[in-house]
Design an enzyme around this catalytic site. Sequence first.
Site, short mmCIF file in Angstrom:
data_model
loop_
_atom_site.label_atom_id
_atom_site.label_comp_id
_atom_site.label_asym_id
_atom_site.label_seq_id
_atom_site.Cartn_x
_atom_site.Cartn_y
_atom_site.Cartn_z
N HIS A 211 1.03 -1.19 0.11
CA HIS A 211 0.46 -0.25 0.02
C HIS A 211 0.78 1.09 0.00
O HIS A 211 0.29 2.83 -0.18
CB HIS A 211 -0.92 0.55 1.35
CG HIS A 211 -0.54 0.41 2.69
ND1 HIS A 211 -0.03 -1.15 3.02
CD2 HIS A 211 -0.04 1.44 3.24
CE1 HIS A 211 1.05 0.17 4.15
NE2 HIS A 211 0.75 1.19 4.10
C1 UD1 Z 1 -2.49 5.26 5.98
C2 UD1 Z 1 -1.54 5.26 6.01
C3 UD1 Z 1 0.12 4.75 6.28
C4 UD1 Z 1 -1.01 3.18 6.89
C5 UD1 Z 1 -2.13 3.20 5.66
C6 UD1 Z 1 -2.73 1.74 6.90
C7 UD1 Z 1 -0.59 8.50 6.37
C8 UD1 Z 1 -0.01 9.32 5.83
N1 UD1 Z 1 -1.51 7.33 5.65
O1 UD1 Z 1 -2.63 5.17 4.21
O2 UD1 Z 1 0.68 5.21 7.57
O3 UD1 Z 1 0.05 2.62 6.83
O4 UD1 Z 1 -2.64 4.00 5.60
O5 UD1 Z 1 -3.52 1.00 5.26
O6 UD1 Z 1 -2.05 8.87 7.06
N2 UD1 Z 1 -9.51 4.41 1.11
C9 UD1 Z 1 -10.54 3.57 1.12
N3 UD1 Z 1 -10.93 3.15 2.45
C10 UD1 Z 1 -10.22 3.83 3.75
C11 UD1 Z 1 -9.65 3.99 3.28
C12 UD1 Z 1 -9.05 5.19 2.31
O7 UD1 Z 1 -10.79 3.08 -0.32
O8 UD1 Z 1 -11.60 3.32 4.49
C13 UD1 Z 1 -9.07 4.59 -0.16
C14 UD1 Z 1 -8.92 6.41 -0.64
O9 UD1 Z 1 -9.63 6.18 -2.10
C15 UD1 Z 1 -7.93 6.76 -0.44
C16 UD1 Z 1 -6.70 5.69 -0.03
O10 UD1 Z 1 -7.45 4.47 0.14
O11 UD1 Z 1 -7.63 7.98 -0.73
C17 UD1 Z 1 -5.86 6.29 0.42
O12 UD1 Z 1 -5.79 5.82 1.99
P1 UD1 Z 1 -5.15 7.00 3.00
O13 UD1 Z 1 -5.89 7.10 4.24
O14 UD1 Z 1 -5.28 8.71 1.76
O15 UD1 Z 1 -3.57 6.03 3.17
P2 UD1 Z 1 -3.25 4.35 3.35
O16 UD1 Z 1 -2.84 4.68 1.68
O17 UD1 Z 1 -4.46 4.06 2.94
#
Ligand code: UD1
Length: 380
Positions: A211
């Site tokens: 991820h």
């Molecule tokens: C976040 C954390 C990372 C952690 C990871 C675990 C930061 C900077 N990053 O990264 O340290 O290791 O979580 O998963 O805080 N999305 C969904 N559903 C959700 C959440 C996210 O579809 O419930 C999608 C969204 O499109 C979003 C993308 O995933 O834009 C990334 O989510 P985000 O929370 O920005 O960062 P992670 O890559 O999950």
Amino acid sequence: MTPSPPTILLVVGARPNFMKVAPLLHELLEHPHVFRTRLIHTGQHYDAEMSEVFFQELALPRPNKFLGVGSGSHDEQTAKVMLAFGQVCLEERPDLVVVVGDVNSTMACAITAKKLCIPVAHIEAGLRSRDRTMPEEINRVVTDAISDFLFTPSRDADQNLLREGIPPQRIYFVGNMMIDCLLAQLPKTENRDTLRQFGVDAGNYATLTLHRPSNVDDPEVFSGIVRVMLELSRELPIVWPVHPRSRKMLGQLGLTRCESVKHSRGLKLTDPLGYLDMLTLNRRARLMLTDSGGLQEEATVLGVPCVTLRQNTERPVTVEVGANQVVGNHPAGIRFAVHSLLNGGERQIRVPELWDGKTAARVVNVLRGLYSQHPTSIQR
Ligand code: UD1
């Protein structure tokens, strides 16, 4: 009149936070006369499979407040958490805010609390990748610089903090909170039929999670990793619970429609898994492939060799004890590491100091001690 117990706000935001907060929350709730404990969920992760399932499996109570910040750019997400959490602090008037790990919610809540002169404790303090292109590294450095109580999982973390000028009396080496969670949940994986659901046999498959933006957001890097996984999965089946960020990129690259991915017998794509299914798969795996920090630690305690698809790790102790190899994200390096493991002998893996399931108790002991010295507030 006896003073009312101090209020502690425990913050969760994203998936890896839940298993770090659960042991501490349960331990604090054992002492209702000593602490008034409140759980705050920022809503950084919001899908059922990224959040709700962990509440159920880890027996977390419903959060006292859910801030619903959701996804967005780093600045947007951080700002939204700060605005919403500031309001919570004004309403709750906590004596201590506890943040865990290194996600955006961790840093945002630490800054917000400190600006309101509320003491902050950081669980999992002191980890450093020394790679400031990682958003988590910025979150770690900032959170540690302003926290009052720094609870570390390993001796290298203490050294990192001392090198950055953090006074030693703020640092408490307590061990790894996430391992408390793992050891408490492990018996529940004994009779789960997760392996059968994926059609794999114990000791004869790998798990994969990806991820990190550095692996997933660049189409060339990501398709290189997917190609080498397809190739390796012909020798050893690979179960891959796909994170939403990776799912999005698979879609953009047309790989979800690609015949070799769709019909691969060896590479088994699935939606993100809950804690217990993932733990069941990991503990019986021949090896784990990951770019997650937490999974490097879990592999170490489970005694399963881990191949980390990154250039660095903020958890060097996992390498020192013989569990982890950091191999980068080039297909040739990944292929070589996996083949060496498959063809090599049994690895000797040691469990790091204080990764023993008693970290939450140690943290609560420290907090009790601090509170008994200053009964009207929690202070250094
Ligand atoms: C976040 C954390 C990372 C952690 C990871 C675990 C930061 C900077 N990053 O990264 O340290 O290791 O979580 O998963 O805080 N999305 C969904 N559903 C959700 C959440 C996210 O579809 O419930 C999608 C969204 O499109 C979003 C993308 O995933 O834009 C990334 O989510 P985000 O929370 O920005 O960062 P992670 O890559 O999950």
